[in-house]
Scaffold this motif. Structure first.
Motif, PDB file in Angstrom:
ATOM      1  N   SER A  18      20.530  10.728  37.008  1.00 48.23           N
ATOM      2  CA  SER A  18      19.913  11.735  37.468  1.00 48.23           C
ATOM      3  C   SER A  18      19.703  12.937  36.860  1.00 48.23           C
ATOM      4  N   ALA A  19      20.480  13.025  35.668  1.00 45.30           N
ATOM      5  CA  ALA A  19      20.275  14.148  34.951  1.00 45.30           C
ATOM      6  C   ALA A  19      19.315  14.080  33.567  1.00 45.30           C
ATOM      7  N   GLY A  20      18.461  15.124  33.463  1.00 51.07           N
ATOM      8  CA  GLY A  20      17.711  15.242  32.290  1.00 51.07           C
ATOM      9  C   GLY A  20      18.527  15.266  31.047  1.00 51.07           C
ATOM     10  N   ILE A  21      18.253  14.467  29.991  1.00 53.29           N
ATOM     11  CA  ILE A  21      19.024  14.441  28.723  1.00 53.29           C
ATOM     12  C   ILE A  21      17.961  14.604  27.462  1.00 53.29           C
ATOM     13  N   GLU A 109      21.337  18.469  25.486  1.00 52.33           N
ATOM     14  CA  GLU A 109      21.085  19.237  26.729  1.00 52.33           C
ATOM     15  C   GLU A 109      21.285  18.460  27.726  1.00 52.33           C
ATOM     16  N   ILE A 110      22.097  18.696  28.887  1.00 54.01           N
ATOM     17  CA  ILE A 110      22.130  17.839  30.093  1.00 54.01           C
ATOM     18  C   ILE A 110      21.795  18.671  31.034  1.00 54.01           C
ATOM     19  N   SER A 111      20.698  18.455  31.738  1.00 59.06           N
ATOM     20  CA  SER A 111      20.163  19.408  32.701  1.00 59.06           C
ATOM     21  C   SER A 111      19.943  18.672  34.077  1.00 59.06           C
ATOM     22  N   LYS A 112      20.676  19.377  35.015  1.00 62.12           N
ATOM     23  CA  LYS A 112      20.679  19.043  36.453  1.00 62.12           C
ATOM     24  C   LYS A 112      19.823  19.523  37.278  1.00 62.12           C
ATOM     25  N   ASP A 113      18.643  18.755  37.987  1.00 61.88           N
ATOM     26  CA  ASP A 113      17.930  19.382  39.027  1.00 61.88           C
ATOM     27  C   ASP A 113      18.268  20.038  40.143  1.00 61.88           C
TER      28      ASP A 113
END
Length: 430
Positions: A18-21, A109-113
């Motif tokens: 579920s995270a953007g990488i 970069e690990i981005s959580k929406d």
């Protein structure tokens, strides 16, 4: 296990979490850019994907580049941005160096929406720290003058009002303006955000309207409720119409929402006497400069800053940009800019956040490259080496423009030596 099978397992995992990488190697070259990250950025084509991956880590004030340069992690970094398809996205990210045996080999970069969570609690425009009356609204366009005139008439009659328009246009400002223009006055202005839990919202509505006070109820984005939920609040509205003032907002034309089954026809009829369209900022760009001037005036008063406004270049960029997130996007951008200011008096191009600089640069590229590099008939075909030279020149010239002609910064962003870039520039002028 075979290397190919292992690669497929890694790809499956990264594309289904579920995270953007976004991971890059030590030179800033993308090695992982997963499906969630592409979704967050609004990337739907292979060309956009490649373009984004090639440039984002090379821009020398991007967070990935900063981590590569400093080897220091950046944690819990929150960002509001509007992606390529005009969606407002809120992420919280960790940007981390990757090391092996003590040697830097890349960054990730690990981005959580967190968009849904943030929008549940975040109003379309921030409060000004004082009652938000019509006098505070800085809009000067004829379109907004008509909106405010209709809203004032609605306040005089105390009739139910439906506000519709894109997210971030300022519907909440108009709703609160109506509340403060009521005569006699109501005791409280209550905003109910319809993205929240439906039953909890209805319980809160009952609690507010059962009090021995006159209140103004603003149901923000009522189309997010189920049709059953909309019917339930409609019954409450009808029961208490004599005591309170009811305002609601939707994000699109209500007739279109009814056709799509997203808005109750009965609820629409309840509000149908006063439906006010709050236009998009792209349709009233004359409101941009007064809004910015007012923002900086309040900022000076609150902080003692010496900021006066925008440079001519930035002002033109703001006037040319379409603002898919409307006034809210503009306000969030100004918040980002002022958060890094020191003693500047003018906002120049290099003070704009990198995500916004890249966005306007990408739009400029997409607007102009289509006619330059697409062969629509036989006459447009030229030798491949000529075509590739044209593409290289256009790409480099725009990168140079992005860095205000600074050859060293442009070379670093393009992954070239300074001398190599100078050689190319000289060749273009021959």
């Amino acid at each position: 296990m075979k290397q190919q099978n292992l690669h497929e397992i890694y790809k499956y995992i990264t594309d289904n979490i579920s995270a953007g990488i976004h991971a890059v190697d030590a030179q800033g070259k993308t090695v992982i850019y997963n499906a969630k990250m592409r979704e967050l950025k609004g990337i739907h084509s292979l060309e956009e994907d490649q373009f984004e991956q090639e440039m984002i880590a090379k821009i020398n004030d991007s967070h990935l580049y900063r981590v590569l340069k400093t080897c220091e992690p950046i944690k819990n970094y929150k960002m509001n941005f509007w992606n390529r398809v005009g969606q407002e996205i809120v992420t919280i990210s960790d940007i981390l160096p990757i090391k092996k045996d003590g040697e830097l080999i890349g960054a990730v970069e690990i981005s959580k929406d967190i968009t849904e969570r943030e929008l549940m609690a975040y109003q379309p425009l921030r409060r000004y720290g004082q009652p938000l009356t019509f006098d505070i609204i800085t809009a000067v366009s004829p379109l907004m003058a008509g909106v405010i005139e209709r809203a004032k008439m609605a306040a005089k009659t105390r009739m139910p009002v439906l506000l519709y328009g894109e997210s971030g246009t300022g519907k909440d400002m108009i709703a609160e303006g109506i509340h403060h223009d009521l005569n006699p006055e109501n005791d409280h202005f209550i905003t109910l955000i319809c993205r929240n839990d439906e039953q909890a919202l209805i319980d809160q509505l009952k609690q507010q309207i059962d009090k021995n006070e006159q209140v103004t109820i603003f149901c923000e984005r009522v189309e997010y409720l189920s049709l059953e939920g909309q019917e339930r609040i409609l019954n409450l509205f009808k029961e208490h119409l004599e005591s309170h003032v009811f305002i609601a907002s939707v994000g699109k034309d209500p007739i279109d929402l009814i056709e799509k089954g997203q808005l109750s026809k009965d609820l629409y009829y309840f509000f149908a006497s006063v439906c006010i369209n709050v236009p998009a900022l792209s349709d009233r760009k004359e409101d941009i400069k007064p809004f910015i001037s007012d923002y900086f005036n309040r900022y000076r008063n609150n902080t003692g800053s010496r900021i006066q406004g925008l440079s001519a270049k930035v002002e033109q960029i703001f006037l040319d940009y379409d603002w898919p997130g409307n006034l809210k996007e503009l306000e969030v951008l100004l918040d980002d800019i002022t958060s890094t200011m020191t003693n500047e008096t003018l906002i120049d191009f290099d003070m704009l956040p990198i995500y916004f600089r890249w966005k306007v640069q990408s739009e400029e590229l997409s607007d102009t490259t289509g006619s330059m590099f697409v062969a629509e008939n036989e006459k447009d075909i030229r030798p491949l080496n000529v075509f590739m030279n044209e593409v290289e020149e256009y790409y480099i010239q725009n990168a140079l423009k992005m860095f205000d002609g600074n050859v060293s910064q442009t070379a670093k962003a393009l992954g070239l030596r300074r001398q190599s870039l100078q050689y190319r520039l000289k060749k273009f002028n021959e």
